[in-house]
Design an enzyme around this catalytic site. Structure first.
Site, PDB file in Angstrom:
ATOM      1  N   GLY A 247       0.803  -1.260  -0.050  1.00  0.00           N
ATOM      2  CA  GLY A 247      -0.127   0.041  -0.008  1.00  0.00           C
ATOM      3  C   GLY A 247       0.778   1.368  -0.059  1.00  0.00           C
ATOM      4  O   GLY A 247       2.020   1.286  -0.344  1.00  0.00           O
ATOM      5  N   CYS A 272      11.745  -1.710  -1.607  1.00  0.00           N
ATOM      6  CA  CYS A 272      10.617  -1.719  -1.769  1.00  0.00           C
ATOM      7  C   CYS A 272       9.761  -0.757  -0.779  1.00  0.00           C
ATOM      8  O   CYS A 272      10.273   0.654  -0.815  1.00  0.00           O
ATOM      9  CB  CYS A 272       9.720  -2.946  -1.823  1.00  0.00           C
ATOM     10  SG  CYS A 272       8.213  -2.900  -2.982  1.00  0.00           S
ATOM     11  N   LEU A 273       8.922  -0.829  -0.207  1.00  0.00           N
ATOM     12  CA  LEU A 273       8.069  -0.078   0.809  1.00  0.00           C
ATOM     13  C   LEU A 273       9.060   0.646   1.822  1.00  0.00           C
ATOM     14  O   LEU A 273       9.089   1.821   1.983  1.00  0.00           O
ATOM     15  CB  LEU A 273       6.906  -0.672   1.431  1.00  0.00           C
ATOM     16  CG  LEU A 273       6.486   0.297   2.718  1.00  0.00           C
ATOM     17  CD1 LEU A 273       5.455   1.274   1.842  1.00  0.00           C
ATOM     18  CD2 LEU A 273       5.646  -0.685   3.499  1.00  0.00           C
ATOM     19  N   GLN A 276      10.692   3.597   0.163  1.00  0.00           N
ATOM     20  CA  GLN A 276       9.763   4.774   0.067  1.00  0.00           C
ATOM     21  C   GLN A 276       9.855   5.323   1.405  1.00  0.00           C
ATOM     22  O   GLN A 276       9.578   6.700   1.507  1.00  0.00           O
ATOM     23  CB  GLN A 276       8.502   4.005  -0.361  1.00  0.00           C
ATOM     24  CG  GLN A 276       8.334   3.613  -1.805  1.00  0.00           C
ATOM     25  CD  GLN A 276       7.012   2.789  -2.156  1.00  0.00           C
ATOM     26  OE1 GLN A 276       6.143   3.018  -1.520  1.00  0.00           O
ATOM     27  NE2 GLN A 276       7.086   2.231  -3.271  1.00  0.00           N
ATOM     28  N   GLY A 316       3.283   0.151  -6.356  1.00  0.00           N
ATOM     29  CA  GLY A 316       2.417   1.120  -7.196  1.00  0.00           C
ATOM     30  C   GLY A 316       2.579   2.504  -6.802  1.00  0.00           C
ATOM     31  O   GLY A 316       1.978   3.462  -7.147  1.00  0.00           O
ATOM     32  N   HIS A 356      13.548  -5.815  -5.779  1.00  0.00           N
ATOM     33  CA  HIS A 356      13.475  -6.729  -4.971  1.00  0.00           C
ATOM     34  C   HIS A 356      14.847  -7.432  -5.277  1.00  0.00           C
ATOM     35  O   HIS A 356      15.129  -8.489  -6.014  1.00  0.00           O
ATOM     36  CB  HIS A 356      12.165  -7.730  -5.089  1.00  0.00           C
ATOM     37  CG  HIS A 356      11.119  -7.213  -4.164  1.00  0.00           C
ATOM     38  ND1 HIS A 356      11.008  -7.497  -2.780  1.00  0.00           N
ATOM     39  CD2 HIS A 356      10.228  -6.290  -4.767  1.00  0.00           C
ATOM     40  CE1 HIS A 356       9.823  -6.766  -2.475  1.00  0.00           C
ATOM     41  NE2 HIS A 356       9.297  -6.270  -3.398  1.00  0.00           N
ATOM     42  N   GLU A 358      16.328  -9.613  -3.575  1.00  0.00           N
ATOM     43  CA  GLU A 358      16.433 -11.035  -2.855  1.00  0.00           C
ATOM     44  C   GLU A 358      15.539 -12.105  -3.886  1.00  0.00           C
ATOM     45  O   GLU A 358      15.932 -13.276  -3.557  1.00  0.00           O
ATOM     46  CB  GLU A 358      15.678 -10.969  -1.527  1.00  0.00           C
ATOM     47  CG  GLU A 358      14.101 -11.079  -1.638  1.00  0.00           C
ATOM     48  CD  GLU A 358      13.383  -9.804  -2.107  1.00  0.00           C
ATOM     49  OE1 GLU A 358      12.175  -9.799  -2.223  1.00  0.00           O
ATOM     50  OE2 GLU A 358      14.124  -8.771  -2.354  1.00  0.00           O
TER      51      GLU A 358
END
Length: 381
Positions: A247, A272-273, A276, A316, A356, A358
């Protein structure tokens, strides 16, 4: 016996097919993934919480499901859409069918629709809310529900998938991987008596991440994403890892505050998140992508070396390059749309990537990043 099911989008489009997996009705943001394989990893990736995922590859389920390929302990996504379900998988590792797996997980699957048309609509109009149902098959009713359902933006979806408590990651070293566990960026041998300690902040972390950290010779403690900086530092870490997760990162103000304190004191690596949140903590801004990056074939340029990596991605949202402060540099770019794929602080041992490393898209193009993090914790001489 074939069970009818429908997917309705908020723009009024309705797709009719047949159900597999569980019965019921769910809403979520409808997105697509371009991977040809890895559907079990997608199903168990907590980053898909709140979403209905469409696979662009036409035949899904052909190698079945097995316990070794899970990326978490549950199926996180809300619905799964495919062109054709393989009902008789053929693989020596298969333990059950995809249909059986989703049925046990309580997740609705939809097959038999024109997934090309669905993906084209998302690419043209952007990701949007949809309703997937086996119980309500009235088009107007489903469209109304899709239009009235909450959007993903602005909601904290992390709390649904993070762990309840802290624990040490105990999976044995080197049992999982089929590639050399010593990337070029780190040339030392793991010493169990002097392992650097990484606290991995779990916002919905894939299990392959702590596996990599362990194979780098690190002791790993996984903690919930709601922990404050003082609680995290009480574990006496040598470094901090910020995980992926689902999200919109902007509602996670508690995590942003924690990261702001941690970057002043410890080496930090985010994925990833995690990147951010790291960017927000350092003064950057986030924007929502039209339809996101989800797949195992995303080309990324490492600006420092000029090399191109083939990467796995699932996001996203993205960092705005123009919003980053002068002491933060963009290290990696997505070659499809030039969005930010990596950042690094110019003065502190703090960095992260949007993709990613990994995963095994390249297959091992990005593993060097774990070596770079390992060197920040305890440089090998």
């Amino acid at each position: 016996m074939r069970r009818p099911a429908k997917l309705a989008l908020a723009d009024g489009t309705v797709f009719e097919g047949t159900a597999f997996g569980a019965e019921g009705e769910v809403y979520g943001e409808v997105v697509f993934n371009t991977s040809m394989t890895g559907y079990q990893e997608i199903l168990t990736d907590p980053s898909y919480n709140g979403q209905i995922v469409t696979m662009t590859y036409p035949l899904i389920g052909n190698y079945g499901i097995n316990s070794g390929d899970a990326e978490s302990g549950r199926v996180a996504l809300r619905g799964f859409v495919v062109r054709e379900l393989c009902e008789e998988p053929s693989n020596y590792r298969s333990e059950q069918t995809l249909d059986e797996y989703l049925r046990a997980a309580g997740v609705i699957g939809l097959q038999g629709i024109d997934t090309r048309a669905l993906v084209r609509r998302i690419r043209v109009h952007g990701a949007m809310t949809g309703v997937l149902s086996t119980t309500d098959l009235d088009d107007s009713s489903l469209v109304r529900k899709a239009q009235e359902s909450p959007q993903l933006v602005g909601h904290d979806l992390v709390r649904d998938v993070m762990p309840d408590s802290s624990q040490e990651w105990a999976e044995p070293l080197s049992d999982f991987f089929h590639y050399p566990v010593t990337p070029p960026a780190w040339s030392g041998a793991a010493d169990s008596s002097d392992e650097p300690h990484v606290v991995a902040i779990d916002f919905g972390m894939k299990w392959n991440i702590p596996r990599h950290l362990r194979d780098m010779g690190c002791r790993v403690t996984v903690v919930p994403g709601t922990l404050g900086a003082d609680e995290i530092l009480a574990h006496n870490p040598d470094g901090i890892f910020l995980s992926n997760g689902p999200g919109d990162p902007r509602p996670l103000e508690y995590a942003i505050r924690t990261i702001q304190e941690l970057v002043e004191q410890k080496p930090v690596f985010g994925i990833c998140l995690g990147v951010q949140l790291l960017g927000l903590a350092m003064g950057g801004e986030i924007f929502k992508l039209k339809f996101g990056h989800r797949g195992a074939n995303q080309p990324v340029l490492d600006k420092r070396t000029g090399k191109v990596e083939i990467t796995t991605q699932n996001h996203g949202f993205a960092l705005s390059a123009d919003s980053l402060p002068d002491n933060v540099e963009v290290t990696h770019l997505n070659l499809n749309d030039n969005t930010v794929e990596g950042i690094r602080h110019k003065e502190r041992p703090v960095f992260g990537v949007q993709y990613h490393p990994e995963a095994s898209a390249g297959p091992h193009d990005s593993h060097y990043l774990f070596g770079e993090f390992r060197n920040l914790l305890q440089p090998v001489t």
